[in-house]
Write an enzyme that holds these catalytic residues in place. Structure first.
Site, PDB file in Angstrom:
ATOM      1  N   GLU A 115       0.445  -1.778  -0.231  1.00 37.81           N
ATOM      2  CA  GLU A 115       0.095  -0.175   0.157  1.00 37.81           C
ATOM      3  C   GLU A 115       0.701   1.125   0.273  1.00 37.81           C
ATOM      4  OE1 GLU A 115      -1.748   0.652   4.003  1.00 37.81           O
ATOM      5  OE2 GLU A 115      -1.090  -1.565   3.863  1.00 37.81           O
ATOM      6  N   LYS A 117       2.100   4.871   1.592  1.00 35.66           N
ATOM      7  CA  LYS A 117       2.392   5.040   2.695  1.00 35.66           C
ATOM      8  C   LYS A 117       2.249   6.751   3.091  1.00 35.66           C
ATOM      9  CE  LYS A 117       5.364   5.727   6.604  1.00 35.66           C
ATOM     10  NZ  LYS A 117       4.404   6.573   6.709  1.00 35.66           N
ATOM     11  N   ASP A 119       1.611  10.436   3.841  1.00 37.31           N
ATOM     12  CA  ASP A 119       2.030  10.938   4.782  1.00 37.31           C
ATOM     13  C   ASP A 119       1.640  12.341   5.298  1.00 37.31           C
ATOM     14  OD1 ASP A 119       4.308  12.630   5.129  1.00 37.31           O
ATOM     15  OD2 ASP A 119       4.621  14.317   3.530  1.00 37.31           O
ATOM     16  N   TYR A 227      -6.433   1.773   7.492  1.00 39.48           N
ATOM     17  CA  TYR A 227      -5.078   1.186   7.494  1.00 39.48           C
ATOM     18  C   TYR A 227      -4.710  -0.475   8.064  1.00 39.48           C
ATOM     19  CZ  TYR A 227      -2.012   3.622   9.059  1.00 39.48           C
ATOM     20  OH  TYR A 227      -0.678   4.639   9.882  1.00 39.48           O
ATOM     21  N   LYS A 316      11.023   3.620   1.782  1.00 38.38           N
ATOM     22  CA  LYS A 316      10.229   5.587   2.462  1.00 38.38           C
ATOM     23  C   LYS A 316      11.104   5.684   1.254  1.00 38.38           C
ATOM     24  CE  LYS A 316       9.737   7.715   5.226  1.00 38.38           C
ATOM     25  NZ  LYS A 316       9.400   8.267   6.505  1.00 38.38           N
ATOM     26  N   CYS A 410      18.180  45.590 -15.242  1.00 38.74           N
ATOM     27  CA  CYS A 410      18.789  43.916 -15.710  1.00 38.74           C
ATOM     28  C   CYS A 410      20.009  43.519 -15.561  1.00 38.74           C
ATOM     29  CB  CYS A 410      17.710  44.074 -17.084  1.00 38.74           C
ATOM     30  SG  CYS A 410      18.221  42.547 -18.134  1.00 38.74           S
ATOM     31  N   CYS A 413      20.702  43.048 -19.508  1.00 48.16           N
ATOM     32  CA  CYS A 413      20.659  44.149 -20.787  1.00 48.16           C
ATOM     33  C   CYS A 413      20.993  45.358 -20.006  1.00 48.16           C
ATOM     34  CB  CYS A 413      19.552  44.138 -21.769  1.00 48.16           C
ATOM     35  SG  CYS A 413      18.143  44.804 -21.052  1.00 48.16           S
ATOM     36  N   CYS A 428      12.562  43.211 -16.007  1.00 45.00           N
ATOM     37  CA  CYS A 428      13.158  43.771 -17.007  1.00 45.00           C
ATOM     38  C   CYS A 428      12.606  44.845 -18.212  1.00 45.00           C
ATOM     39  CB  CYS A 428      14.202  42.222 -17.893  1.00 45.00           C
ATOM     40  SG  CYS A 428      14.532  43.894 -19.772  1.00 45.00           S
ATOM     41  N   CYS A 434      16.755  42.636 -25.513  1.00 41.47           N
ATOM     42  CA  CYS A 434      17.000  41.912 -23.938  1.00 41.47           C
ATOM     43  C   CYS A 434      17.733  40.598 -24.791  1.00 41.47           C
ATOM     44  CB  CYS A 434      16.572  41.784 -22.794  1.00 41.47           C
ATOM     45  SG  CYS A 434      16.908  40.978 -21.468  1.00 41.47           S
TER      46      CYS A 434
HETATM   47  N1  5U1 Z   1       0.289   2.703   4.712  1.00 40.83           N
HETATM   48  C1  5U1 Z   1       0.235   2.670   5.999  1.00 40.83           C
HETATM   49  N2  5U1 Z   1       0.785   3.670   6.840  1.00 40.83           N
HETATM   50  N3  5U1 Z   1       0.783   2.119   7.623  1.00 40.83           N
HETATM   51  C2  5U1 Z   1       1.905   3.302   9.032  1.00 40.83           C
HETATM   52  N4  5U1 Z   1      -0.202   1.064   6.581  1.00 40.83           N
HETATM   53  C3  5U1 Z   1       0.588   1.658   7.742  1.00 40.83           C
HETATM   54  N5  5U1 Z   1       0.623   1.113   8.597  1.00 40.83           N
HETATM   55  C4  5U1 Z   1       1.235   1.322  10.156  1.00 40.83           C
HETATM   56  C5  5U1 Z   1       1.781   2.516  10.598  1.00 40.83           C
HETATM   57  C6  5U1 Z   1       2.364   3.390  11.284  1.00 40.83           C
HETATM   58  O1  5U1 Z   1       1.253   0.245  11.090  1.00 40.83           O
HETATM   59  C7  5U1 Z   1       0.892  -1.092  10.761  1.00 40.83           C
HETATM   60  C8  5U1 Z   1       2.432  -0.926  11.531  1.00 40.83           C
HETATM   61  C9  5U1 Z   1      -0.171  -0.858  11.681  1.00 40.83           C
END
Ligand code: 5U1
Length: 679
Positions: A115, A117, A119, A227, A316, A410, A413, A428, A434
Site C-alpha cells: 500500500e 504510505k 504522508d 489501514y 521510503k 536588468c 541588458c 526587465c 534584452c
Molecule cells: N499505509 C500504511 N501506513 N501505515 C502506518 N499502513 C500503515 N501501517 C502502520 C502505520 C503506522 O502500522 C501498522 C503496523 C498497523
C-alpha cells in the site's frame, strides 16, 4: 411514515450517498439532491429535537471550542513502522521473514499486502455498536489526544458504520491527510489573509486536526484512509490483512484504492516502482510504500521488536526536503522579462537527484523568508516540480550572512527593472532588446508543446543567438546547413537532422502556433480556446476586447495582452515571415467533429500518458467543452487509459464504458498528425 421513521430514512439515505461518494468514489446522486435531503433532515431535527442523534449527518460540527485536548490511553498501542531506505534493506526485511516463517525453503514467496504510505497523521477511531464514539491521535503510541470533535467534521468518515449488525467494538486506524489540491487552496487563502502558509500537506493536516475550535477543522479539506484494525469485539474478521481492509470498506470506511496483494519481494519492489511512477498524479502526498505480511497468522508468528511489527516495513522514497547552504543568488530573466532569483546551493541529494540550484520565486519571497547568502536553507524537490527553497534555519545563520539586494537594472541588458503584478514581480523593461528575453522567447517557441523542434534545445538556441545566426523565431526557418556546420560540436548528421526537424515543424496546428508565439497569459488552454472559437489567425488578430472577453476563461487582462501583442508591428512582421517561410496549419471548421464531438462529454483519465501530462490532457478536454471527472460512473462517456491504467479501467469495463487509448484520445482532441492506422 411517522416523523421518527422519516428522520431515520433520511439519515440512512444520506449515509448511503456519503458512502458512494467518498468510499466508492462513485456518486449516486447529484450534489443538489444530497443538499436537498440534508436540508430536509435538518429542518425535521430542528422541529422535533427529540429525534436528533449524534450520528446524524447534520451533526458533524460541534459548536463549542475546547479549552484543551483530553488524553486518550490506547488499549492496544499504536505501532510505528520500521523503515527501509533502499531496495537492499527491503530485501533484508523479506529474508528475515522467510527465515523465520519458512526456514530451509530458499525460494519461498511470502504474500504481502502492499500500500502507499500516506504522508499524514495517524489516528485511531473507536466505533461502539456502530457509532463513532472516540477518535484519538497516535501521540507517542501509548497516549494520544482526544480529537473526536474534529474527526467528526471530516465528511468521508461515517458517524455510524454501514452495517445492520455492527460489532460491539471496532477500533480502526488510519492516516488523516490533506489532498494536494486542498493544500494548495488552503495556502493560497492563508497568504491572502496574511497568514503563514503551511510548509507541506502533512503539517497542514496535523495543524488542522489539532484545532481547539472544530469549526476551523471543518473548514479544512481533510480526508482519511484506513489501514489497520485495533481492538475488536463481536465480529469475526478475515484472516488476511487484505480481507480485513475489504471488510472495513464495506462498513463505509475509506481504504486506499491503490492497495494490492503481491507475492515475493521482487513484486513488492515492482509495486514501489509503479507507485513511484504514479506519485505525481496521485491526489495525495505519499512518502513511500508499506509492505505487510498478508496472513494474520504469519503476522502473529512474527511478532514485534520494540514498538514496530516484524511483519511490516515502510519502504521510503528518497527525502523530498533537505538542508543545504545557500552560496549565492543569481537573477534570471524569463521570456516575459520577469526576474527570478535563483539560489546557488551547496550540492545536496534531494528527491532522488543532486540539486545545485533552486528557485527563490521572487524578491518578496526572499524578504518574507528573510533568506541571506550563507544561510542554511530547506530545499524541496517534489516530483517534476523545479526545486524550491522553502525555508531558512535561523539558528544556523553565520555572522557574515549577506542580505541580498535585488537589482534595479536588468542583469543581462541593463534596462530598468519595473515592478508589477501587485508589487510581486520585477520585470526587465528591455523587451526584445534584452538578449535573455529573446533567447527565452525562442526556447519557448521551439519547445515540445509549441513548435516541437527536436534537437533545438536551450544550449543550442543560446549559441545561435550569441553567434548572431538568429535574432527572432522567424530566423529559425532561414538557417542554412553551412552555418550550422560551423558551430562547435555540430556534425553533418546533427545539422541534417536539425534542418529536417525544423522543416517538419512547419506543419503545425493553430493552437500550437498561437501558444508558440508566447503571447503573455496565453498558455495552451487559452490558445486552444482562441483557436476553436475564432478558427483563423486573422480573426484572432482583429478580435475586439469584447469579442475576446465573450470566451470562457478570458478576462480583460488576457484580452488586453492578446490585442497588444497583435498590434505590435514587429510581432506582425515575425508572423508574416513565419507564414512566408512555410509554417502552416489545417483549417479549423467551426462545428466540425473535433469541437462538437466532445462538448458536454465526461472523461476519466487513468494511467500515464506518454505525450502529455494529466493536467495538459485535462486542459485540452476542457478547452473542447468536455468535462473531466475523477471517478468512473454511469455518467462517464470515455475512459482514457494511458500506460498502467488503474482500477478505473476495470470499473469502466464492468460498466461497459468505452475505453480509449492514447492515440485514439489524441485523435479525438483533433491532433491529426498521428497515423490514423494506429487509431
Ligand atoms: N499505509 C500504511 N501506513 N501505515 C502506518 N499502513 C500503515 N501501517 C502502520 C502505520 C503506522 O502500522 C501498522 C503496523 C498497523
Amino acid at each position: 411514515m411517522n416523523i421518527a421513521e422519516q428522520v431515520e430514512q433520511l439519515k440512512r439515505r444520506l449515509q448511503e450517498y456519503n458512502y458512494h461518494y467518498y468510499v466508492l468514489d462513485d456518486p449516486l446522486v447529484p450534489d443538489a439532491e444530497y443538499d436537498r435531503l440534508f436540508r430536509q433532515l435538518s429542518a425535521l431535527e430542528q422541529k422535533y429535537p427529540q429525534y436528533l442523534t449524534p450520528d446524524s449527518p447534520t451533526q458533524r460540527v460541534g459548536d463549542k471550542p475546547l479549552s484543551h485536548f483530553e488524553s486518550v490511553q490506547h488499549e492496544i498501542p499504536m505501532l510505528s513502522l520500521a523503515n527501509a531506505m533502499h531496495d537492499d534493506e527491503a530485501r533484508a526485511f523479506d529474508t528475515r521473514i522467510r527465515q523465520k516463517l519458512e526456514p530451509g525453503k530458499v525460494d519461498a514467496k511470502i504474500e504481502y499486502n502492499v500500500e502507499p504510505k500516506l504522508d499524514g497523521l495517524a489516528v485511531s477511531l473507536l466505533f461502539q455498536q456502530g457509532a463513532l464514539i472516540r477518535a484519538a491521535t497516535r501521540g507517542d503510541g501509548e497516549t494520544g489526544e482526544d480529537v473526536t470533535q474534529n474527526i467528526r467534521t471530516i465528511d468521508s468518515i461515517p458517524l455510524r458504520l454501514l452495517s445492520d449488525s455492527p460489532p460491539a467494538i471496532l477500533e480502526v486506524r488510519g492516516e488523516v491527510y490533506m489532498p494536494k489540491a486542498g493544500f494548495e487552496r488552503l495556502n493560497r487563502l492563508q497568504q491572502k489573509e496574511g497568514k503563514k502558509p503551511f510548509a507541506n500537506p502533512r503539517n497542514a493536516a496535523a495543524g488542522s486536526l489539532r484545532q481547539l475550535d472544530p469549526k476551523v477543522t471543518a473548514s479544512r479539506p481533510l480526508n482519511i484512509f484506513f489501514y489497520a484494525v485495533g481492538k475488536v469485539d463481536g465480529i469475526e474478521l478475515p484472516d488476511t490483512q487484505s480481507g480485513r481492509l475489504a471488510v472495513l470498506r464495506t462498513m463505509g470506511l475509506r481504504v486506499c484504492p491503490e492497495i494490492d496483494v503481491v507475492k515475493g519481494i521482487d513484486a513488492c519492489l515492482a509495486y514501489m516502482q509503479e507507485i513511484a511512477n504514479k506519485r505525481d498524479m496521485l491526489p495525495y502526498e505519499i512518502d513511500g510504500v508499506v509492505y505487510k505480511v498478508n496472513s494474520i497468522k504469519q503476522q502473529q508468528a512474527l511478532g514485534f521488536v520494540s514498538r514496530a511489527p516484524r511483519w511490516a516495513v515502510a519502504h521510503k522514497f528518497p527525502a523530498q526536503e533537505e538542508l543545504t547552504v545557500l552560496q549565492d543568488i543569481d537573477v534570471q530573466v524569463g521570456r516575459t522579462g520577469a526576474l527570478t532569483p535563483v539560489a546557488r546551493l551547496q550540492p545536496v541529494f534531494v528527491g532522488g537527484v543532486t540539486v545545485n540550484n533552486a528557485t527563490l520565486h521572487n524578491a518578496a519571497e526572499i524578504k518574507r523568508l528573510d533568506i541571506r547568502i550563507g544561510d542554511t536553507v530547506t530545499v524541496r524537490r517534489a516530483g517534476d516540480v523545479i526545486p524550491q527553497v522553502t525555508g531558512v534555519v535561523l539558528d544556523k545563520r553565520p555572522e557574515n550572512a549577506v542580505v541580498f539586494d535585488f537589482p534595479a537594472v536588468c542583469p543581462v541588458c541593463g534596462s530598468d527593472v519595473v515592478i508589477d503584478d501587485g508589487g510581486i514581480v520585477a520585470r526587465c523593461s528591455g523587451g526584445l532588446f534584452c538578449d535573455a528575453q529573446r533567447k527565452q522567447t525562442i526556447i519557448h517557441f521551439v519547445s515540445r508543446n509549441a513548435m516541437d523542434i527536436e534537437g533545438l534545445g536551450e544550449k543550442l538556441v543560446e549559441l545561435l543567438v550569441d553567434k548572431g545566426l538568429i535574432h527572432d523565431v522567424g530566423d529559425i526557418y532561414q538557417l542554412q546547413f553551412d552555418q550550422l556546420l560551423k558551430l562547435e560540436r555540430m556534425a553533418e548528421k546533427s545539422a541534417t537532422n536539425l534542418l529536417a526537424a525544423i522543416e517538419k515543424s512547419k506543419q503545425t496546428t493553430l493552437p500550437r502556433f498561437l501558444y508558440a508565439l508566447g503571447i503573455p497569459q496565453v498558455g495552451e488552454t487559452t490558445a486552444r480556446i482562441l483557436a476553436n472559437h475564432f478558427t483563423t489567425l486573422e480573426a484572432i488578430e482583429s478580435a475586439t476586447s469584447e469579442e475576446l472577453q465573450s470566451l470562457e476563461d478570458i478576462g480583460p487582462v488576457v484580452a488586453q495582452d492578446v490585442m497588444v501583442f497583435f498590434r505590435q508591428a514587429h510581432n506582425r512582421e515575425i508572423i508574416e515571415n513565419l507564414v512566408h517561410a512555410g509554417v502552416h496549419w489545417p483549417d479549423i471548421n467551426k462545428g466540425d467533429q473535433h469541437s462538437t464531438e466532445l462538448t458536454g462529454k465526461t472523461f476519466v483519465l487513468t494511467g500515464t500518458l506518454a505525450t502529455m501530462s494529466r493536467n495538459e490532457a485535462k486542459a485540452a478536454l476542457v478547452a473542447l467543452g468536455a468535462k473531466v471527472s475523477g471517478s468512473v460512473s454511469a455518467n462517464t462517456d470515455f475512459v482514457v487509459a494511458g500506460d498502467k491504467p488503474g482500477s478505473k479501467a476495470d470499473r469502466a469495463t464492468k460498466l461497459g464504458i468505452e475505453i480509449i487509448n492514447e492515440q485514439q484520445f489524441q485523435k479525438l482532441l483533433g491532433n491529426t498528425d498521428l497515423d490514423p492506422e494506429d487509431v
